[in-house]
Write a protein that holds these residues in place. Structure first.
Motif, PDB file in Angstrom:
ATOM      1  N   GLU A  89       0.819  -1.229   0.000  1.00  0.00           N
ATOM      2  CA  GLU A  89       0.000   0.000   0.000  1.00  0.00           C
ATOM      3  C   GLU A  89       0.845   1.269   0.000  1.00  0.00           C
ATOM      4  O   GLU A  89       0.298   2.365  -0.082  1.00  0.00           O
ATOM      5  CB  GLU A  89      -0.912   0.036   1.240  1.00  0.00           C
ATOM      6  N   TYR A 130       3.769   1.996  -6.965  1.00  0.00           N
ATOM      7  CA  TYR A 130       3.445   1.009  -5.930  1.00  0.00           C
ATOM      8  C   TYR A 130       4.134  -0.308  -6.285  1.00  0.00           C
ATOM      9  O   TYR A 130       4.337  -0.595  -7.468  1.00  0.00           O
ATOM     10  CB  TYR A 130       1.931   0.810  -5.832  1.00  0.00           C
TER      11      TYR A 130
ATOM     12  N   THR B  14      -5.708   2.855   5.059  1.00  0.00           N
ATOM     13  CA  THR B  14      -6.721   3.526   4.235  1.00  0.00           C
ATOM     14  C   THR B  14      -6.582   3.143   2.764  1.00  0.00           C
ATOM     15  O   THR B  14      -7.545   3.213   2.012  1.00  0.00           O
ATOM     16  CB  THR B  14      -6.638   5.061   4.354  1.00  0.00           C
ATOM     17  N   ARG B  15      -5.377   2.727   2.361  1.00  0.00           N
ATOM     18  CA  ARG B  15      -5.192   2.341   0.960  1.00  0.00           C
ATOM     19  C   ARG B  15      -5.525   0.870   0.703  1.00  0.00           C
ATOM     20  O   ARG B  15      -5.441   0.420  -0.433  1.00  0.00           O
ATOM     21  CB  ARG B  15      -3.752   2.622   0.535  1.00  0.00           C
ATOM     22  N   SER B  16      -5.842   0.165   1.745  1.00  0.00           N
ATOM     23  CA  SER B  16      -6.195  -1.242   1.571  1.00  0.00           C
ATOM     24  C   SER B  16      -7.669  -1.328   1.183  1.00  0.00           C
ATOM     25  O   SER B  16      -8.560  -1.157   2.006  1.00  0.00           O
ATOM     26  CB  SER B  16      -5.939  -2.022   2.864  1.00  0.00           C
ATOM     27  N   ARG B  17      -7.917  -1.570  -0.097  1.00  0.00           N
ATOM     28  CA  ARG B  17      -9.291  -1.532  -0.603  1.00  0.00           C
ATOM     29  C   ARG B  17     -10.163  -2.594   0.059  1.00  0.00           C
ATOM     30  O   ARG B  17     -11.323  -2.349   0.375  1.00  0.00           O
ATOM     31  CB  ARG B  17      -9.289  -1.763  -2.119  1.00  0.00           C
ATOM     32  N   GLN B  18      -9.576  -3.754   0.237  1.00  0.00           N
ATOM     33  CA  GLN B  18     -10.353  -4.859   0.807  1.00  0.00           C
ATOM     34  C   GLN B  18     -10.847  -4.502   2.218  1.00  0.00           C
ATOM     35  O   GLN B  18     -12.022  -4.663   2.541  1.00  0.00           O
ATOM     36  CB  GLN B  18      -9.492  -6.113   0.853  1.00  0.00           C
ATOM     37  N   MET B  20     -11.047  -1.502   3.597  1.00  0.00           N
ATOM     38  CA  MET B  20     -11.947  -0.350   3.615  1.00  0.00           C
ATOM     39  C   MET B  20     -13.338  -0.749   3.133  1.00  0.00           C
ATOM     40  O   MET B  20     -14.343  -0.182   3.576  1.00  0.00           O
ATOM     41  CB  MET B  20     -11.381   0.791   2.753  1.00  0.00           C
ATOM     42  N   PHE B  21     -13.401  -1.726   2.248  1.00  0.00           N
ATOM     43  CA  PHE B  21     -14.712  -2.192   1.804  1.00  0.00           C
ATOM     44  C   PHE B  21     -15.489  -2.779   2.987  1.00  0.00           C
ATOM     45  O   PHE B  21     -16.631  -2.412   3.242  1.00  0.00           O
ATOM     46  CB  PHE B  21     -14.585  -3.253   0.707  1.00  0.00           C
ATOM     47  N   LEU B  25     -17.588   0.516   3.433  1.00  0.00           N
ATOM     48  CA  LEU B  25     -18.610   0.407   2.384  1.00  0.00           C
ATOM     49  C   LEU B  25     -19.673  -0.633   2.706  1.00  0.00           C
ATOM     50  O   LEU B  25     -20.861  -0.395   2.516  1.00  0.00           O
ATOM     51  CB  LEU B  25     -17.938   0.058   1.054  1.00  0.00           C
ATOM     52  N   ASN B 242     -14.388   5.658  10.254  1.00  0.00           N
ATOM     53  CA  ASN B 242     -15.352   4.885   9.465  1.00  0.00           C
ATOM     54  C   ASN B 242     -16.716   4.823  10.160  1.00  0.00           C
ATOM     55  O   ASN B 242     -17.758   4.980   9.525  1.00  0.00           O
ATOM     56  CB  ASN B 242     -14.841   3.457   9.246  1.00  0.00           C
TER      57      ASN B 242
END
Lengths: 310, 382
Positions: A89, A130, B14-18, B20-21, B25, B242
């Motif tokens: 990340e 990245y 915060t950059r970890s999409r999984q 944060m989903f 979300l 969140n």
């Protein structure tokens, strides 16, 4: 002495991973720890770094016992793991800055060190990339930059060139030599003997958790009986050729592998001309012919009875 | 050092999409689905005026009492209290409207009140009850006048036509009872527990036997527990943000009413978040196995706890609290839900602070066991 390891014993259950392992590394050396997969190289490194528990033995670094809380020693060490140890990340710059920041708190100083490290491994153009956007070779270079950015006195690289393209491999090997010239002591583990021969000032060969031979490459090669190895392509390989060749002077061994005849001579003896004369005299048709000096693989083979890459 | 590690852990998480989903979300999506489902439920349950036709003939015009009663039951000023939407018409036209399904019944006068219906149902029953009630009251008043005319002066007629409820619906707090809001409490509780993903991640990136990054960080001259605490602080911060976003979404966009005690609501969110994050760290440190197994345990655990606190079946919370009350105190989702519930419904804070105390105890328990697991700095194997 930078590192002094005495009688280190480490077990994984019934398996003895390090068996009274002894090692000394002097200041300014590039020590190559060479051994086949599973010989105990990484275990030895992890014990030296105080990451692994061990049953017996002592480890001193810069004359002080190494321990997890030996922060003054840790400050002097840079580690490049076998597995790429970066955060997916964070960008290239951020990754180097993060790990460097665990050693250097001054922001300005750190910034220049990070840029220097990126420059050192040739990642200047990739600062905002990245890790997943980098090729395998560039990723390995990032892995190295994260380990050396804080300018350690002792750098330990555990198989840093695994799965790396030739260009990146050369870049990495040249970089290690440059770090050494700048004053760092280096321990370099690998199972690639060519790399170890190329950059290491001293080599320790490991097998089954033990150091079985130590010295520079010439000293190691001097330990074995066989000298040059001649390989000749014979169009009609026959047993009588083998018998005749074995009777030539200073021959240690001779054998056919398909249509290629391999002949090993005694140490310091040259049999190339003798062999060519024999083939011409007997009018034996032959093709390619080449001669090689003994390699570290030959050393390993003669000491352990098996190939280094087994 | 704190800011350095804190800043980079914030960036990583915060950059970890999984992650944060799942932590941001997913609760928002689930909240939206709840909202849509419950809005539909409310509209189905809402009472709509019953359309009727009244035949406007001479007899109807003469019956002033009925006209007044009908006027009262169809007065638009009554709002939701108004029963009927009346169309005054001829009998033929009324029948035509009834056959066309535009009205539920026809009231007409022909030697008394008559009712024409096309089918049976709730609305038809209400119309009939209205007429029966009118007839009964009329009969009572007539009987009183015939037998004892003096009673009129004594207010007996008013008394016979007035209705008194002997049971009164009362709320323990200032807010009106709303069964659907409990689903949103459990949603927030679940979201708090999903902070466990962050906790799990922070254990992974700080344990040298779980990741290469941790091995490298463990080799730095910073105590690993310091790095871990700073990382956990970053994890709790993100999860709190969140939860804040989720709360804002529920209250501002979906207009879910959580009451007005914002300080206590925030305290609940903080306690719930910290419990969730430490729960993840606890699972990450004690469960042997891959990250997939640990994530599976966290999802299953969070959903089970949310279920037991009434997320999928609103009576479940009551069943657990009456049959196995101890389970309610050991279930963080139930404790978080209870906090919101008590703030919304009760005027006292005994239940609220008891729940907060248990959340703190659970957090301390998770933290202690995590510490005992991760305090070692050397490993048997990597």
């Amino acid at each position: 002495m930078v590192i002094s390891v005495k009688n280190l014993t480490k077990r994984y259950g019934d398996l003895v991973a390090l068996d009274h392992f002894n090692l000394e590394v002097g200041e300014g050396e590039i020590l190559g720890l060479l051994g086949p997969n599973g010989s105990g190289k990484t275990t030895a490194i992890n014990c030296i770094l105080s990451l692994l528990k061990y049953e017996k033995g002592s480890i001193d670094i810069y004359g002080k016992p190494m321990a997890p809380e030996a922060y003054d020693l840790k400050r002097k060490i840079g580690i490049i793991m076998q597995n790429v140890a970066v955060f997916e990340e964070l960008t290239v710059y951020e990754n180097i800055d993060y790990f460097c920041g665990l050693y250097i708190s001054d922001k300005n100083k750190r910034r220049s060190l990070v840029i220097e490290a990126m420059d050192f491994v040739g990642l200047n153009d990739y600062g905002k990339f990245y890790p997943k956007k980098l090729s395998g070779g560039l990723l390995r270079r990032l892995n190295i930059a994260c380990g050396i950015a804080h300018k350690p006195d002792l750098i330990i690289l555990d198989e840093p060139t695994v799965a790396v393209d030739p260009q990146s491999r050369n870049n990495i090997l040249e970089g290690i030599q440059r770090l050494n010239r700048e004053g760092a002591t280096v321990i370099y583990t690998s199972h690639y003997m060519e790399e170890v021969e190329q950059i290491c000032t001293r080599i320790a060969i490991m097998d089954k958790g033990k150091i079985i031979a130590t010295g520079n490459k010439e000293e190691l090669k001097a330990m074995i009986n066989s000298g040059e190895k001649i390989t000749v392509e014979i169009y009609n390989p026959e047993n009588r050729i083998l018998t005749d060749v074995k009777n030539l002077p200073h021959i240690v061994s001779a054998f056919f592998h398909d249509s290629f005849l391999t002949v090993k001579s005694e140490r310091d003896k040259n049999n190339l001309m003798v062999l060519i004369d024999y083939l011409k005299t007997r009018q034996i048709a032959f093709g390619k012919i080449y001669s090689e000096p003994p390699t570290l693989n030959d050393v390993f083979l003669e000491i352990t009875g098996k190939e280094l890459r087994d | 050092m704190f800011w350095h590690i804190y800043k980079y852990r914030l960036k990583c998480l915060t950059r970890s999409r999984q992650m944060m989903f799942w932590t941001l979300l997913f609760p928002i999506i689930l909240g939206t689905l709840f909202y849509m489902a419950f809005s539909n439920l409310s509209s189905v349950e809402a009472f709509s005026h019953i359309k009727i036709a009244v035949v406007d003939n001479e007899e109807f015009q003469k019956d002033t009492n009925f006209r007044e009663a009908l006027q009262s039951a169809s007065d638009p000023d009554n709002g939701d209290g108004s029963l009927f939407d009346v169309t005054y018409t001829s009998k033929e036209e009324g029948e035509s409207l009834l056959m066309g399904g535009n009205i539920e019944g026809i009231i007409y006068f022909n030697n008394g009140i008559k009712l024409i219906l096309k089918e049976s149902g709730l609305n038809q029953t209400i119309i009939k009850e209205f007429i029966d009630h009118y007839k009964q009251t009329l009969s009572t008043v007539s009987a009183i006048i015939n037998r004892n005319p003096e009673a009129m002066q004594k207010g007996l007629i008013e008394s016979s036509t007035s209705h008194k409820d002997f049971l009164k619906e009362a709320s323990a707090g200032s807010s009106a009872p709303d069964t659907t809001v409990n689903y949103f409490y459990t949603l927030i509780a679940m979201a708090c527990l999903y902070g466990s993903f962050f906790g799990l991640n922070e254990v992974t990136v700080n344990q040298a036997n779980l990741s290469a990054q941790a091995a490298r960080a463990n080799m730095s001259p910073v105590h690993k527990l310091r790095v871990f605490i700073y990382s956990m602080t970053a994890a709790a911060t993100i999860q709190l943000v969140n939860i804040g976003i989720l709360l804002l979404y529920l209250t501002v966009i979906l207009h879910i009413n959580f009451g007005t005690q914002i300080t206590y609501i925030l305290l609940t969110c903080i306690a719930g978040t910290v419990t969730g994050v430490t729960f993840g760290a606890f699972i990450g440190s004690i469960v042997k196995g891959g990250e997939g197994i640990k994530i599976g345990i966290l999802i299953a655990g969070s959903m089970t706890m949310s279920f037991l606190s009434g997320m999928m079946y609103d009576k479940m919370k009551y069943i657990v609290n009456t049959k196995v009350p101890v389970l309610g105190y050991l279930n963080p989702a139930n404790l978080i839900t209870d906090c919101f519930y008590s703030l919304y419904y009760y005027d006292t804070y005994t239940v609220f602070f008891t729940d907060i105390l248990f959340l703190i105890l659970l957090t301390a328990f998770f933290s202690l066991l995590t510490y005992l697991q991760i305090r070692r700095q050397k490993y048997a194997s990597l």
